[in-house]
Design a protein around this motif. Structure first.
Motif, PDB file in Angstrom:
ATOM      1  N   GLU A   1     -37.137 -22.710   0.825  1.00 18.34           N
ATOM      2  CA  GLU A   1     -37.307 -22.909  -0.614  1.00 18.34           C
ATOM      3  C   GLU A   1     -36.741 -21.735  -1.425  1.00 18.34           C
ATOM      4  OE1 GLU A   1     -41.364 -23.982  -1.510  1.00 18.34           O
ATOM      5  OE2 GLU A   1     -40.959 -26.075  -0.995  1.00 18.34           O
ATOM      6  N   GLU A   2     -36.873 -21.835  -2.723  1.00 17.91           N
ATOM      7  CA  GLU A   2     -36.249 -20.905  -3.665  1.00 17.91           C
ATOM      8  C   GLU A   2     -36.587 -19.438  -3.360  1.00 17.91           C
ATOM      9  OE1 GLU A   2     -36.540 -19.945  -8.459  1.00 17.91           O
ATOM     10  OE2 GLU A   2     -37.184 -21.898  -7.674  1.00 17.91           O
ATOM     11  N   ASP A   3     -35.529 -18.612  -3.312  1.00 16.83           N
ATOM     12  CA  ASP A   3     -35.664 -17.162  -3.146  1.00 16.83           C
ATOM     13  C   ASP A   3     -36.349 -16.784  -1.832  1.00 16.83           C
ATOM     14  OD1 ASP A   3     -35.169 -14.576  -4.092  1.00 16.83           O
ATOM     15  OD2 ASP A   3     -37.212 -14.377  -4.847  1.00 16.83           O
ATOM     16  N   ALA A   4     -36.238 -17.642  -0.813  1.00 15.18           N
ATOM     17  CA  ALA A   4     -36.797 -17.348   0.514  1.00 15.18           C
ATOM     18  C   ALA A   4     -35.679 -16.920   1.455  1.00 15.18           C
ATOM     19  CB  ALA A   4     -37.534 -18.564   1.065  1.00 15.18           C
ATOM     20  N   GLU A   5     -36.071 -16.401   2.618  1.00 12.29           N
ATOM     21  CA  GLU A   5     -35.079 -15.896   3.570  1.00 12.29           C
ATOM     22  C   GLU A   5     -35.594 -16.057   4.997  1.00 12.29           C
ATOM     23  OE1 GLU A   5     -32.821 -11.682   4.711  1.00 12.29           O
ATOM     24  OE2 GLU A   5     -33.649 -11.990   2.691  1.00 12.29           O
ATOM     25  N   ILE A   6     -34.706 -16.468   5.899  1.00 16.48           N
ATOM     26  CA  ILE A   6     -35.090 -16.640   7.306  1.00 16.48           C
ATOM     27  C   ILE A   6     -33.876 -16.517   8.203  1.00 16.48           C
ATOM     28  CG2 ILE A   6     -34.787 -19.152   7.332  1.00 16.48           C
ATOM     29  CD1 ILE A   6     -37.334 -19.256   9.112  1.00 16.48           C
ATOM     30  N   LYS A   7     -34.128 -16.038   9.434  1.00 14.01           N
ATOM     31  CA  LYS A   7     -33.120 -16.004  10.494  1.00 14.01           C
ATOM     32  C   LYS A   7     -33.650 -16.837  11.664  1.00 14.01           C
ATOM     33  CE  LYS A   7     -31.453 -11.360   9.339  1.00 14.01           C
ATOM     34  NZ  LYS A   7     -32.436 -11.085   8.277  1.00 14.01           N
ATOM     35  N   ILE A   8     -32.826 -17.749  12.172  1.00 16.26           N
ATOM     36  CA  ILE A   8     -33.246 -18.675  13.228  1.00 16.26           C
ATOM     37  C   ILE A   8     -32.251 -18.603  14.375  1.00 16.26           C
ATOM     38  CG2 ILE A   8     -33.815 -21.068  13.785  1.00 16.26           C
ATOM     39  CD1 ILE A   8     -34.152 -21.518  10.732  1.00 16.26           C
TER      40      ILE A   8
ATOM     41  N   GLY B   1     -39.943 -33.805  16.763  1.00 12.26           N
ATOM     42  CA  GLY B   1     -38.915 -32.831  16.461  1.00 12.26           C
ATOM     43  C   GLY B   1     -39.554 -31.521  16.065  1.00 12.26           C
ATOM     44  N   LEU B   2     -38.770 -30.692  15.410  1.00 17.28           N
ATOM     45  CA  LEU B   2     -39.201 -29.358  15.015  1.00 17.28           C
ATOM     46  C   LEU B   2     -39.063 -29.211  13.506  1.00 17.28           C
ATOM     47  CD1 LEU B   2     -39.921 -26.341  15.729  1.00 17.28           C
ATOM     48  CD2 LEU B   2     -37.449 -25.959  15.825  1.00 17.28           C
ATOM     49  N   LEU B   3     -40.105 -28.679  12.868  1.00 18.00           N
ATOM     50  CA  LEU B   3     -40.060 -28.355  11.451  1.00 18.00           C
ATOM     51  C   LEU B   3     -40.149 -26.849  11.279  1.00 18.00           C
ATOM     52  CD1 LEU B   3     -40.227 -29.041   8.372  1.00 18.00           C
ATOM     53  CD2 LEU B   3     -42.717 -28.967   8.662  1.00 18.00           C
ATOM     54  N   ILE B   4     -39.219 -26.297  10.485  1.00 17.64           N
ATOM     55  CA  ILE B   4     -39.282 -24.899  10.070  1.00 17.64           C
ATOM     56  C   ILE B   4     -39.277 -24.896   8.545  1.00 17.64           C
ATOM     57  CG2 ILE B   4     -38.158 -22.642  10.111  1.00 17.64           C
ATOM     58  CD1 ILE B   4     -36.936 -23.379  12.791  1.00 17.64           C
ATOM     59  N   TYR B   5     -40.375 -24.404   7.965  1.00 15.68           N
ATOM     60  CA  TYR B   5     -40.554 -24.444   6.518  1.00 15.68           C
ATOM     61  C   TYR B   5     -40.884 -23.048   5.994  1.00 15.68           C
ATOM     62  CZ  TYR B   5     -42.912 -25.247   2.040  1.00 15.68           C
ATOM     63  OH  TYR B   5     -43.291 -25.178   0.723  1.00 15.68           O
ATOM     64  N   VAL B   6     -40.130 -22.622   4.975  1.00 14.28           N
ATOM     65  CA  VAL B   6     -40.368 -21.323   4.347  1.00 14.28           C
ATOM     66  C   VAL B   6     -40.594 -21.554   2.859  1.00 14.28           C
ATOM     67  CG1 VAL B   6     -39.533 -18.962   4.050  1.00 14.28           C
ATOM     68  CG2 VAL B   6     -38.754 -20.300   6.017  1.00 14.28           C
ATOM     69  N   PRO B   7     -41.781 -21.242   2.343  1.00 18.60           N
ATOM     70  CA  PRO B   7     -42.071 -21.490   0.919  1.00 18.60           C
ATOM     71  C   PRO B   7     -41.350 -20.498   0.006  1.00 18.60           C
ATOM     72  CG  PRO B   7     -43.938 -20.430   1.977  1.00 18.60           C
ATOM     73  CD  PRO B   7     -42.943 -20.711   3.062  1.00 18.60           C
ATOM     74  N   LYS B   8     -41.474 -20.720  -1.264  1.00 14.32           N
ATOM     75  CA  LYS B   8     -40.793 -19.900  -2.275  1.00 14.32           C
ATOM     76  C   LYS B   8     -41.149 -18.418  -2.149  1.00 14.32           C
ATOM     77  CE  LYS B   8     -40.660 -23.518  -5.836  1.00 14.32           C
ATOM     78  NZ  LYS B   8     -41.081 -23.891  -7.213  1.00 14.32           N
ATOM     79  N   HIS B   9     -40.114 -17.581  -2.341  1.00 16.51           N
ATOM     80  CA  HIS B   9     -40.268 -16.125  -2.460  1.00 16.51           C
ATOM     81  C   HIS B   9     -40.799 -15.468  -1.188  1.00 16.51           C
ATOM     82  CE1 HIS B   9     -39.643 -17.133  -6.628  1.00 16.51           C
ATOM     83  NE2 HIS B   9     -40.831 -17.724  -6.736  1.00 16.51           N
ATOM     84  N   VAL B  10     -40.681 -16.145  -0.062  1.00 17.07           N
ATOM     85  CA  VAL B  10     -41.180 -15.589   1.200  1.00 17.07           C
ATOM     86  C   VAL B  10     -39.997 -15.149   2.060  1.00 17.07           C
ATOM     87  CG1 VAL B  10     -42.393 -16.082   3.350  1.00 17.07           C
ATOM     88  CG2 VAL B  10     -43.303 -16.921   1.181  1.00 17.07           C
ATOM     89  N   ARG B  11     -40.083 -13.957   2.554  1.00 19.76           N
ATOM     90  CA  ARG B  11     -39.054 -13.433   3.455  1.00 19.76           C
ATOM     91  C   ARG B  11     -39.640 -13.303   4.860  1.00 19.76           C
ATOM     92  NH1 ARG B  11     -35.614  -7.749   2.882  1.00 19.76           N
ATOM     93  NH2 ARG B  11     -34.662  -7.843   4.966  1.00 19.76           N
ATOM     94  N   VAL B  12     -39.021 -13.970   5.814  1.00 24.13           N
ATOM     95  CA  VAL B  12     -39.469 -13.898   7.209  1.00 24.13           C
ATOM     96  C   VAL B  12     -38.630 -12.823   7.889  1.00 24.13           C
ATOM     97  CG1 VAL B  12     -39.874 -15.174   9.340  1.00 24.13           C
ATOM     98  CG2 VAL B  12     -40.017 -16.351   7.133  1.00 24.13           C
ATOM     99  N   ASP B  13     -39.188 -11.637   8.047  1.00 26.16           N
ATOM    100  CA  ASP B  13     -38.434 -10.506   8.590  1.00 26.16           C
ATOM    101  C   ASP B  13     -38.111 -10.678  10.069  1.00 26.16           C
ATOM    102  OD1 ASP B  13     -38.323  -9.044   6.172  1.00 26.16           O
ATOM    103  OD2 ASP B  13     -40.397  -8.376   6.478  1.00 26.16           O
TER     104      ASP B  13
END
Length: 447
Positions: free
Chosen positions: A193-200, A155-167
């Motif tokens: 994770e906490e305070d992170a941001e992502i668009k998929i 499958g596919l894993l998308i992981y964003v750690p704390k306080h990271v913004r993926v612009d």
């Protein structure tokens, strides 16, 4: 057991060692339980949430499965260009149900962000996958989820750690590729994770003119103060059957926007279960469907307000032509003690022909005081007065119908915050209404 169920029971009993041998221990740890649950509940029959789609009949044909994980002879980066003008994305591919890792994009993701094969990460970081995998996608409650869990090997894993913004948006192209009729069991795990941001952005496409059956289970965990925008667009073909279950869990003060767009398909069944697990969270579920010929699209949603002070909105619109069938069933459940809940659910539908059929069932189930909840649903046809008005001014009947349909569906498209994607969808929707193949420029697979 029905024939459609027995063939998958026999398959698992005969091939379980092969299935496990090409997967990871974290996925195998829940596989036998999923099988026992499927053995007990089977495919959904006479269930309220599945009454508009005949699931057992869809699973009766004898599809092939790639249990040996044979390589698929295609280079998607060379063959496929799903470009949205002016939209800069980190582009990844999933071939059938496997992450394509032979030539990864040269995208500079922020430190700690992972977009990779679920199986590969599970072998390196088993504790991360074990903490989240198959936790909110409960196999004892849904036969499709149980089937997917017992058969999915990667499958596919998308992981964003704390306080990271993926612009830059993460764009994932799901390509169905086979020379024979094929069943695909796709799995996606999203952890924000906490305070992170992502668009998929997920785009579903078919590369071959043969029958496909796809089960998909998406689990998304959105932690405190995190934001996730998830866009899912389907442009397959009439021989494709897609059954997708999306599970989202939101923690305190998180924000989720989930958009589902169906432009081309055969039979599509989308289920979205969203759970508010922390106070002050907000969600917006949005969907648009354009269907004609004998296409079938069924969207089913459940928003569970488990805690106080959460806000949910839903807006789904359908345009159905010819003998297409559409269904929408949306339930908002407000638990006892979930005070200060605010919820608005709207479903609006346009039947452009007398043979098109739409089934709609908005629901509220409230066990708390001091809430603001409302729902509404409409089913109608093109406005004769508006058509007459435009024809009197020299606009042809076909063009007048197109303009009315385009204006109707654009309310949903305009909700998208990714401006380049929104502009592209305006174009694709117009091409779809004109009966043209809305293929992406430069896409060799669609030609």
């Amino acid at each position: 057991m029905m024939k459609s169920e027995q063939q998958y029971i026999d398959l698992y009993q005969q091939a379980q060692q092969m299935i496990k041998g090409h997967s990871a221990s974290c996925m195998n740890a829940v596989r036998d339980k999923a099988f026992e649950d499927f053995l007990r509940i089977g495919f959904p029959r006479k269930q309220e949430r599945y009454k508009y789609t005949d699931i057992p009949t869809l699973f009766e044909p004898d599809y092939g499965l790639n249990l040996n994980r044979l390589d698929i002879p295609v280079d998607p980066y060379h063959a496929f260009r799903c470009d949205v003008p002016n939209l800069s994305t980190s582009l990844y591919f999933v071939l059938n149900d496997g992450f394509y890792d032979k030539a990864l994009p040269k995208s500079n993701l922020p430190e700690g962000v992972i977009v990779d094969s679920l199986r590969a990460v599970a072998e390196k970081q088993p504790e991360l996958i074990a903490r989240y995998y198959a936790k909110i996608a409960k196999t004892e409650e849904d036969g499709i989820t149980a089937l997917n869990t017992m058969l999915a090997q990667d499958g596919l894993l998308i992981y964003v750690p704390k306080h990271v913004r993926v612009d830059r948006a993460i764009q994932v192209i799901n390509i169905l590729r086979s020379d024979v009729e094929l069943m695909v069991n796709r799995r996606v795990l999203i952890i924000v994770e906490e305070d992170a941001e992502i668009k998929i952005l997920f785009c579903d496409h078919t590369a071959d003119d043969c029958r496909f059956l796809t089960t998909q289970v998406v689990e998304a965990y959105v932690a405190d103060n995190a934001r996730m925008h998830l866009y899912c667009m389907e442009e397959t073909h009439a021989k494709n059957v897609r059954v997708s279950n999306v599970y989202i869990q939101q923690e305190a003060n998180s924000d989720v926007k989930h958009h589902v767009i169906t432009l081309h398909n055969g039979v599509t069944r989308n289920k979205t279960d969203l759970l508010f697990h922390g106070e002050g969270a907000e969600c917006f579920l949005c969907g648009c469907v354009i269907a004609d010929k004998n296409q079938h699209v069924d969207n089913n949603t459940l928003i569970h307000h488990q805690v106080p002070r959460c806000t949910s909105r839903e807006l789904y619109k359908y345009v159905l032509d010819d003998e297409a069938i559409g269904a929408f069933a949306g339930k908002v459940l407000v638990d006892h003690g979930a005070m200060k809940t605010v919820s608005q659910e709207t479903n609006q539908n346009l039947c452009a022909s007398k043979k098109a059929r739409m089934y709609t069932q908005p629901m509220l189930e409230i066990y708390a005081d001091d809430v603001k909840c409302a729902h509404g649903s409409t089913v109608g046809q093109l406005n004769d007065a508006a058509l007459f008005y435009m024809r009197q001014r020299g606009i042809s009947l076909e063009e007048a119908k197109l303009l009315l349909e385009f204006a109707f569906i654009n309310e949903v498209v305009d909700q998208m915050e990714l401006v380049p994607l929104r502009d592209r969808l305006h174009y694709l929707v117009e091409q779809r209404f004109r009966g043209e193949l809305s293929k992406c420029e430069g896409c060799k697979l669609c030609k």
